[in-house]
Each structure stands twice: as C-alpha cells, then as structure tokens.
Enzyme design. Structure first.
Site, PDB file in Angstrom:
ATOM      1  N   THR A  11       0.823  -1.211   0.000  1.00 23.04           N
ATOM      2  CA  THR A  11       0.000   0.000   0.000  1.00 23.04           C
ATOM      3  C   THR A  11       0.859   1.264   0.000  1.00 23.04           C
ATOM      4  O   THR A  11       0.698   2.142  -0.853  1.00 23.04           O
ATOM      5  CB  THR A  11      -0.921   0.000   1.233  1.00 23.04           C
ATOM      6  OG1 THR A  11      -1.684  -1.210   1.221  1.00 23.04           O
ATOM      7  CG2 THR A  11      -1.871   1.184   1.214  1.00 23.04           C
ATOM      8  N   VAL A  31      13.312  19.931  -5.259  1.00 21.72           N
ATOM      9  CA  VAL A  31      14.602  19.252  -5.143  1.00 21.72           C
ATOM     10  C   VAL A  31      15.681  19.959  -5.966  1.00 21.72           C
ATOM     11  O   VAL A  31      16.850  19.992  -5.591  1.00 21.72           O
ATOM     12  CB  VAL A  31      14.478  17.779  -5.591  1.00 21.72           C
ATOM     13  CG1 VAL A  31      15.840  17.099  -5.696  1.00 21.72           C
ATOM     14  CG2 VAL A  31      13.574  17.012  -4.634  1.00 21.72           C
ATOM     15  N   LYS A 100       7.316   1.746  11.750  1.00 20.69           N
ATOM     16  CA  LYS A 100       7.529   2.135  13.169  1.00 20.69           C
ATOM     17  C   LYS A 100       8.145   1.016  13.999  1.00 20.69           C
ATOM     18  O   LYS A 100       8.837   1.286  14.966  1.00 20.69           O
ATOM     19  CB  LYS A 100       6.235   2.608  13.818  1.00 20.69           C
ATOM     20  CG  LYS A 100       5.175   1.534  13.994  1.00 20.69           C
ATOM     21  CD  LYS A 100       3.998   1.814  13.100  1.00 20.69           C
ATOM     22  CE  LYS A 100       3.148   0.592  12.876  1.00 20.69           C
ATOM     23  NZ  LYS A 100       2.237   0.774  11.744  1.00 20.69           N
ATOM     24  N   ILE A 131       1.190  13.665   9.243  1.00 18.28           N
ATOM     25  CA  ILE A 131       1.463  14.785  10.156  1.00 18.28           C
ATOM     26  C   ILE A 131       2.971  14.925  10.327  1.00 18.28           C
ATOM     27  O   ILE A 131       3.637  13.966  10.712  1.00 18.28           O
ATOM     28  CB  ILE A 131       0.840  14.526  11.547  1.00 18.28           C
ATOM     29  CG1 ILE A 131      -0.657  14.267  11.431  1.00 18.28           C
ATOM     30  CG2 ILE A 131       1.118  15.691  12.481  1.00 18.28           C
ATOM     31  CD1 ILE A 131      -1.287  13.807  12.734  1.00 18.28           C
ATOM     32  N   GLY A 182     -11.283  -2.782   5.731  1.00 19.79           N
ATOM     33  CA  GLY A 182      -9.845  -2.695   5.497  1.00 19.79           C
ATOM     34  C   GLY A 182      -9.140  -1.717   6.428  1.00 19.79           C
ATOM     35  O   GLY A 182      -7.949  -1.448   6.281  1.00 19.79           O
ATOM     36  N   LYS A 200       5.027   4.068  18.671  1.00 21.24           N
ATOM     37  CA  LYS A 200       5.090   5.443  18.165  1.00 21.24           C
ATOM     38  C   LYS A 200       5.453   6.436  19.263  1.00 21.24           C
ATOM     39  O   LYS A 200       6.268   7.333  19.052  1.00 21.24           O
ATOM     40  CB  LYS A 200       3.756   5.805  17.499  1.00 21.24           C
ATOM     41  CG  LYS A 200       3.547   5.048  16.176  1.00 21.24           C
ATOM     42  CD  LYS A 200       2.138   5.231  15.646  1.00 21.24           C
ATOM     43  CE  LYS A 200       1.963   4.565  14.284  1.00 21.24           C
ATOM     44  NZ  LYS A 200       0.544   4.575  13.861  1.00 21.24           N
TER      45      LYS A 200
END
Lengths: 400, 400
Positions: A11, A31, A100, A131, A182, A200
């Site tokens: 995903t 960039v 993570k 975020i 899902g 986290k």
C-alpha cells in the site's frame, strides 16, 4: 536526475510511486532536479504494472548500484527490513522508512550508521502518517524543552472508538466492520492492544530525550475492554474516549503511558475523530501546540515518505544530525503519576465512600446493577490500593 | 560560541533573550555550540537590565562586527527594519524576523539578498507565533501541492470573538477590555480590520505559490461590524464566528480572502478559541492537516524566533533555498468563489424568497424586527446581485 529505489510494493510503497508521479513537477522544483524510481524491490512480480520492469527480487541489486542515492523502505516488520536498510546505509545511500516497528527497535542504531556514512536515515511516516511531527520535533521546536507529548497515534482504534461513540455499538461489532472495510487487519492485536501506539510514543520520546526508549517498558492498555456502557457514562460526563499515548518530562525524568482516557471538551484532542491522528505538544517556552492530520492511509503516509525523499535529495552526502543515542532512557514508574479515575463498580455508595472518600457520582441513562464515579486526584498506585479495597470494579478509565 | 545580535528590545526581543537564557543548555546541544547575545540594538538604554552593557544605538556597530553571524529583528514596521535587515544580510549575516509587515512587503527582496550573500533570511515567527507553519510549508509538506490554507491568524480578534461568543458582549465592550488587558493595541485597526491577518495569509500564499502576493489586492473584512445579535444567530445555528484568512489554488489559479465566517462544528477551526491561532492546510496527497498553538505572546513568538536562530546556526554560510520570487502572483477575483451566506434583513420572507429563492430561515431567541436566513451555494457576485435586489440587508457573514 536523482535515482531512488522502493523496497516493498504494498500500500505505502505503491503510494510513494504514485505521489512521485502525481507531483513530479512540483517535487522536481523543490529538489532542483527530477526524482525517478529506478528499482522496486518485492518478492512478487507485477505483470502489467507500470513498474513491472523496475522490479528486482534481490536487495543486493540495489546496494550494488551506485547511481541509487536514496532508498524508501515500506515493507514493515523488523526483519528483513533491518538487514536491508542497514545494507543500504552502509552502501552510502540515504534511507527513509514508514516502518515504526523498525524505527522503535533499531532507530538509534540506524541513525548511527547513517551518521558514520555521512548519509541520512529518516522516518517521518513512521509516526502520525502525514502529520509532520518528527520534523517538528527535530527541526521546528528546537528552542524548547518539550515537557509533554500526548497523541492519538493509531487511526484504526480512533475510527473504532468514534463509531462506538456515535452509534452505541460494541467493540466486537465495530472491529468486524473495521476489518471488512480494510481499516483493521485480520489480526488486529497490534492496533487494539495499543502496541502500535506504544511504539510510536517510544519513537517520539526517544527523539525528545535523545536516548533510546525501550517500548516494552511502557505500560500499555488497549481498547478491547471498552464497551458501549462506558460510552453511555462518557456521554453523561460530556467526555470522549480516546486511546492516548503520552510521555511527560519533569526535571529530566520521563514517564510514558498508553491507555484509553476520558477527555473533556476542553482537551485539544477531544474532537479528533475517525481515522485522524493528532499530537499535542507542550514546550517550556512555546506553551501548547497541536498537530492534526491523516494518521494513516496510502497517500498521506506516502506524502510523508516523499517529503523525506525531498529533504534527503537536498542533503546528499551531508548528514543532518539527529539526537538519539543507543543509551537507554530510564522511565519513571507511571504509577507515581497523579490523575483522576472514572470507575464503574457493583459495590454500593457506602463502600465507594469507604474506599475512595468523596467522589463525583456519574449517572448514565438505562444502566442498572452498577454505579459510576470519578475519584479525586491521586497516584495510579493509590488508585490501585483503593480499588483493591473496594473490589467489584467493572471498569477503570483515566481522565484527561 | 555563536554570537548574535537582537534589534529591538521590546516584548519579543526581550523574550528572545529570555528563551536563549532559559534553554541555554538544550539550545547549545541542538546547535553544537553555545549561542550568546553580543549586542542589543535599541533607541533606549536599559539601566539595571542584564543586557545593559550590550545595548548599542547604531545598527552599523553590528554590521561592522564580523563576529556576529546571526541577527534577530523584532522591531516591527517596514522602516527602519528593512534598511537594517538588508544591511545585515549584505554584511553576510543571517537574519530572522517576527515582523509580518516587513516580510509581506519585502520578503522576496530580502530572500534574494540572502541567497546572493549565501546566508539565510527566516521569518517563522511572522505568522502564527509559535506554530511552525512556515517551516512546515517550506520543509515538511514538500511532497504536496497545497490547495488550501485557511487560518485563524490573529490572536487579538480571536480572543475578542471568543469573549463575545461566551458572554454575549458587544464588540466595543470587548475591545476596551482587550485593550485594558494589553491583548489589543491602543490603535487596534491592524487587528480588528483584518490587516494583520491579511499580511499573514499573503506571506503563506507567497510561499505556497513561490511568487509575490500583493496583500493590498486581497479582499479584507474585519470584525468591527460583528455584533452580539450575530452571535445569537450563530448560537441558534450551532456555529462559531471566526475571522478566517484563506487562500485556495485550483489549476494554478490562486484566490484569497480575509473575512469573518460562521464555522460548523465539523470545521477543524471551529473550536480554536481565545488567543490561539490555527492553520488548516489541504494538500493534494496529504489531505487535511491542521496546526494549532499560541499565535502570539512573548515566549511562544520568541520560541519561533529562536528555532530560526538554531537552524541558521546549523547552516552558517549555507543558503537554504526558499521559493518566493519578486514576480507578482495574479489573484483571481474572489467574487467568483462559491459559498453559502448568512444574511440578516429587515425585509420580509416574501421579499427574501423573491430575491434568493429557497433559503434556510434561522430563528434566534429574543430578536425582533428582522429575520435571518442562509442562502444556497452561490458566487460572491451572485450574492451581491441578489442582496442588492433584496435591500434592507443588516448583515452578511459567510459560511465555512
């Protein structure tokens, strides 16, 4: 032209390829040159997919190619991700990851390798999806001593709690629906038991303290015991129930906790609903701040990964220092922290007063055979002692 | 040891000195060496103040000292700030400012000088006080095309609107109280007429677009016409009234507006109260994000200034590119934007229907001699035409 490789075409990995394509021009402008995916590492082939010809099955095809300067890791899990990422860094390539589990366990080690090789190891997408909380801690809130970080860091459980609140549903029903949609995995343990949020907050606390937090030492409670009855009481109190991951620092001593909390409407995270994440930060000079956004999902997470790619592309062969040593950060006993507790019990009012003294009773519609109350301010240890004395405790949820 | 100078020893300037002292150790750790204030430029002397011996009255004392690598500008206003800042950059010193008037008008020019001299010009504190919104746009949300920025960017007016909402007070009474408390200036025009918010959204839009926004071309309405009666209607609708500064981009065309809006509880800025600021951002891959914090005040603003000092100290003699050219960004006519409008009128229902067709009537307690209604979705231009046809319009507030 900067060539990159993507390890893991699930995903997030396919999202990264999509974001690089969708915003090709604006990213090239940022960039200073174009960014192109040269390899996609996956066990599978993807016949008919535009990346079909870029698929490789052996990570050494990537380490061996000096043209590849930046590698994206979106496979998940500690191994083989750790082996692959370390090999990439040792081959002089910068790496960004959304993983993570990898960062919580191996972050300090991989940062050290990156520093030694004068490249970068970044992981914006590992906490809070889109975020920019990692970059905020590392690069924005640098004038402050951060005294508190409290986050809604798991979108799956926040979605479930929001539905329970709005529709009066039970945990099991909401979980099944979340799985069907899902939003929750077949084995939902990591989410619903709070393990994901725990990793986290361990990462965020490690960055704030500059030392390694052992996530296994963070007391962690999930949402599996939260019921429709709890939400009736929450409604009566005008509060929301959220899974909070929190760490606090006072006089250089850190403590951390992951648990469901009852939030008052004044709490900045009170109205963070559905799959959204949010992180509240208190700095000693900044005061209160809050960051809110999509905490998961293909494109928001890929957006964070690609922002890392942009920053690494602007800092090729230049390590951006991140303070996070392997030295373990000792965590204070969370049981010393003071707060108020909401309790449901089958005991009677006299027994409650005998155990807890003055409490605030909470009356919820349509509940019988039990009572709810909120204690005064006390330590977790004191609460446990009084609750043991009371007995017949059906539920305890902390107030925030 | 990095030597810096502070120009302007007012609220923010003294806050910068205080933050550098309070967090001396953590800042030194972040920078890699200590940061020390060598000069404070001010017209006044400060006998007895710890910085007394650092006071200079001539900015050329600072430009002439090669030891000073970083300069903080917290004087406010375009001149003489512009002359001083430009001279510092030309002398090879990096500069950070909290001065939105300076940045809105001269940002592109000063960035060009900084680039030419291979130093940096930063202005995190010029928008949103302690909220790291500038760095988020420049360095965090770099994978995205930002399609909307909407902010509550003025703490004074947000404090006033919050008090009007909570206490049913009139604008004039709240203004007097805000002035007594020091939240509003003696001449409150820049805040209450929206000029301050206008400059801030001009800065954010310039950064997003990479071109100069002429803030004088942004249609700006303040809060001076908002009354206690408006809040009665707002309450009846379950909405809050906020001064929003917003800019949108679609297909490369930008539009901007500063005006009071009626926000539904679902709006991410609905519950941003008191002196807090918040900025909502929508990116094409990130989706929705929101940044919240203290938008003003001595220490939060100083925190943002010092974060710039830290970043500039880590990038001495290395310009960090910021896209913001002097080329003017054409703004689309805001009257082409569609939205819904809340209207108060002395006309009757038949006249309202004749002018606007079907509308939602709003009934507020204790109001007579007028009626309130919400229009369907229409452009600003269409609204104006219908409102002119209706006549007797007492108030119009846009919905968000």
């Amino acid at each position: 032209m900067i060539k990159i490789a993507v390890m893991g075409y699930g995903t997030i990995g396919s999202g990264v390829v999509e974001v690089l394509e969708t915003n090709r021009d604006s990213i090239a402008k940022r960039v200073g040159e174009e960014v192109e995916v040269k390899y996609v590492l996956d066990l599978r082939d993807f016949p008919g997919d535009p990346i079909e010809k870029k698929i490789v099955h052996d990570y050494k095809d990537i380490t061996a190619d000096e043209e590849v300067k930046i590698v994206v890791e979106t496979m998940g899990g500690v191994e083989p991700a750790f082996t692959f990422v370390k090999a990439m860094l040792e081959a002089g390539k910068s790496v960004t990851t959304s993983n993570k589990a990898l960062v919580a366990e191996k972050g300090a080690e991989l940062l050290a390798v990156a520093k030694e090789k004068n490249v970068n190891f970044m992981f914006e997408a590992s906490v809070g999806g889109g975020i920019p909380i990692i970059r905020s801690i590392n690069e924005c809130l640098t004038a402050d001593k951060i005294e508190e970080i409290t986050g809604i860091l798991n979108g799956t459980t926040n979605y479930m709690l929001t539905r329970m609140a709005n529709e009066g549903l039970e945990f099991a029903d909401v979980l099944k629906d979340a799985q069907d949609k899902g939003y929750a995995e077949k084995d939902p343990t990591a989410d619903v038991e709070g393990f994901d949020a725990c990793r986290k907050i361990a990462i965020l606390t490690s960055l704030v303290a500059g030392k390694q937090v052992d996530f296994e030492k963070i007391h962690t409670e999930g949402i599996t015991k939260i019921s429709a009855v709890d939400f009736k009481y929450a409604k009566a109190m005008g509060r929301s129930i959220k899974l909070l991951a929190t760490s606090r620092q006072a006089d250089g001593t850190y403590s951390a906790l992951v648990a469901p909390h009852l939030l008052s409407p004044e709490h900045p995270l009170y109205s963070v609903n559905d799959v959204f994440n949010a992180v509240f930060v208190h700095g000693n000079v900044l005061g209160d701040a809050m960051f809110y956004g999509s905490g998961a999902g293909k494109l928001p997470t890929a957006s964070a990964v690609v922002a890392d790619v942009v920053e690494m592309a602007k800092h090729l062969d230049q390590n951006i220092p991140v303070e996070w040593s392997k030295e373990e950060l000792p965590l204070a006993d969370y049981k010393k922290n003071e707060k108020r507790f909401f309790v449901r019990t089958e005991a009677d009012e006299a027994a409650v007063k005998a155990a807890f003294g003055e409490v605030e009773l909470v009356h919820a519609d349509g509940i019988s055979g039990e009572m709810g109350f909120v204690t005064g301010n006390m330590t977790e240890a004191a609460y446990e002692e009084k609750a043991a004395k009371l007995g017949k405790v059906l539920q305890m949820i902390r107030l925030a």
